[in-house]
Design an enzyme around this catalytic site. Structure first.
Site, PDB file in Angstrom:
ATOM      1  CE  LYS A 185      -2.246  -1.010   3.846  1.00  0.00           C
ATOM      2  NZ  LYS A 185      -1.621  -2.286   4.228  1.00  0.00           N
ATOM      3  NE  ARG A 225      -4.276  -1.195   9.979  1.00  0.00           N
ATOM      4  CZ  ARG A 225      -3.164  -0.660   9.485  1.00  0.00           C
ATOM      5  NH1 ARG A 225      -3.167   0.543   8.970  1.00  0.00           N
ATOM      6  NH2 ARG A 225      -2.047  -1.343   9.484  1.00  0.00           N
ATOM      7  NE  ARG A 279       7.110  -3.247   5.726  1.00  0.00           N
ATOM      8  CZ  ARG A 279       5.816  -3.010   5.673  1.00  0.00           C
ATOM      9  NH1 ARG A 279       5.164  -3.043   4.528  1.00  0.00           N
ATOM     10  NH2 ARG A 279       5.128  -2.740   6.774  1.00  0.00           N
ATOM     11  NE  ARG A 329       6.226  -0.135  10.071  1.00  0.00           N
ATOM     12  CZ  ARG A 329       5.015  -0.246   9.539  1.00  0.00           C
ATOM     13  NH1 ARG A 329       4.770   0.264   8.353  1.00  0.00           N
ATOM     14  NH2 ARG A 329       4.052  -0.853  10.181  1.00  0.00           N
ATOM     15  NE  ARG A 361       2.227  -4.620  11.182  1.00  0.00           N
ATOM     16  CZ  ARG A 361       3.306  -4.383  10.429  1.00  0.00           C
ATOM     17  NH1 ARG A 361       4.459  -4.953  10.727  1.00  0.00           N
ATOM     18  NH2 ARG A 361       3.226  -3.588   9.406  1.00  0.00           N
TER      19      ARG A 361
HETATM   20  P1  AMP Z   1       0.929   0.552   9.157  1.00  0.00           P
HETATM   21  O1  AMP Z   1       2.078   1.501   9.010  1.00  0.00           O
HETATM   22  O2  AMP Z   1      -0.264   0.965   8.348  1.00  0.00           O
HETATM   23  O3  AMP Z   1       1.317  -0.881   8.942  1.00  0.00           O
HETATM   24  O4  AMP Z   1       0.453   0.669  10.684  1.00  0.00           O
HETATM   25  C1  AMP Z   1       1.314   0.321  11.749  1.00  0.00           C
HETATM   26  C2  AMP Z   1       0.504   0.151  13.024  1.00  0.00           C
HETATM   27  O5  AMP Z   1      -0.145   1.402  13.341  1.00  0.00           O
HETATM   28  C3  AMP Z   1      -0.622  -0.857  12.941  1.00  0.00           C
HETATM   29  O6  AMP Z   1      -0.185  -2.191  13.187  1.00  0.00           O
HETATM   30  C4  AMP Z   1      -1.567  -0.345  14.026  1.00  0.00           C
HETATM   31  O7  AMP Z   1      -1.096  -0.659  15.332  1.00  0.00           O
HETATM   32  C5  AMP Z   1      -1.447   1.174  13.861  1.00  0.00           C
HETATM   33  N1  AMP Z   1      -2.416   1.710  12.897  1.00  0.00           N
HETATM   34  C6  AMP Z   1      -2.170   2.318  11.696  1.00  0.00           C
HETATM   35  N2  AMP Z   1      -3.300   2.709  11.091  1.00  0.00           N
HETATM   36  C7  AMP Z   1      -4.310   2.331  11.919  1.00  0.00           C
HETATM   37  C8  AMP Z   1      -5.721   2.430  11.851  1.00  0.00           C
HETATM   38  N3  AMP Z   1      -6.341   2.986  10.788  1.00  0.00           N
HETATM   39  N4  AMP Z   1      -6.434   1.941  12.898  1.00  0.00           N
HETATM   40  C9  AMP Z   1      -5.849   1.395  13.969  1.00  0.00           C
HETATM   41  N5  AMP Z   1      -4.518   1.245  14.096  1.00  0.00           N
HETATM   42  C10 AMP Z   1      -3.749   1.704  13.089  1.00  0.00           C
END
Ligand code: AMP
Length: 229
Positions: free
Chosen positions: A24, A99, A138, A172, A183
């Site tokens: 994404k 989400r 990554r 990360r 996740r």
């Molecule tokens: P990402 O960078 O999108 O993989 O997000 C990393 C982490 O941030 C996720 O595993 C969640 O803990 C939190 N997170 C990001 N976006 C959301 C969202 N829309 N709702 C809830 N938690 C989020």
């Protein structure tokens, strides 16, 4: 035309749906460049909040490290604030938001207030089994944000960013095998139902995201060109 009036052409709103590792972020950055839209990643906004030690960041830190979802209230508030920034008037690509169905309803309400709606929710379809490998390998340039992968997209010179020459490469904290499993679980339990949600609203499109990065980018560009025409 009214003198001095702001032209309110409804700005494009795209959603990229898909599990962690679907690509994404990579694809959102490419679409940003091609279509002049702004990528809004709630993951990035939360990581910034954690780094800045804001109240939201303090509340989110441990949850993010565990691979679970941060509470809807926190994420919706962060997104609402960001959407008010002037650059978002160009149109946005939502990467990692919504989400949950609560977030999707909140987004619909926020957009309605602005006379906007979701142009397309694009599901990036992938096989779960490949996601752990994709995520574990990554890394990103800490200076310009370019994304890399040990196997699929290494930099030309190890440790140096192809785009800006920085050696500040970052991985990360939550990109490790155990957290990835959590996740993915959160994705299937809480986020995958959004595929049906957007199917019902008529906004859903699907993309095979197991293909090569360039092929996915080309398919996505064609789709986005169609929905923004
Ligand atoms: P990402 O960078 O999108 O993989 O997000 C990393 C982490 O941030 C996720 O595993 C969640 O803990 C939190 N997170 C990001 N976006 C959301 C969202 N829309 N709702 C809830 N938690 C989020």
């Amino acid at each position: 035309m009214m003198d001095g009036a702001t032209t309110t052409t409804a700005a494009t709103v795209l959603i990229l749906l898909g599990p962690p590792g679907a690509g994404k972020g990579t694809q959102a950055r490419m679409l940003e460049e091609t279509f002049g839209l702004v990528q809004l990643s709630t993951g990035d906004l939360l990581r910034e909040a954690v780094a800045a030690r804001t109240d939201a960041g303090k509340a989110a830190k441990a949850v993010m490290e565990s691979g679970k979802l941060v509470s809807d209230d926190i994420v919706i508030a962060i997104l609402r604030d960001r959407l008010e920034d002037p650059d978002c008037a160009k149109g946005v690509i939502l990467d990692g938001f919504p989400r949950t169905t609560v977030q999707a309803d909140a987004l619909a309400a926020l957009l309605k207030e602005r006379g906007q709606s979701v142009n397309a929710a694009i599901s990036m379809d992938v096989d779960d089994a490949a996601m752990v490998e994709r995520i574990s390998g990554r890394f990103t340039c800490g200076h310009c944000g370019e994304g890399y992968h040990d196997t699929f997209k290494p930099s030309a010179t190890s440790g140096i960013c192809d785009k800006c020459g920085s050696s500040d490469m970052k991985r990360r904290a939550d990109d490790n095998a155990e957290t990835v499993v959590q996740r993915l679980e959160a994705y299937h339990a809480q986020t995958a139902p959004l595929i049906t949600y957007y199917e019902r609203t008529g906004a859903l499109s699907r993309i095979d995201a197991m293909k090569a990065i360039e092929e996915i980018a080309s398919n996505l560009s064609q789709l986005v060109a169609k929905v923004t025409a």
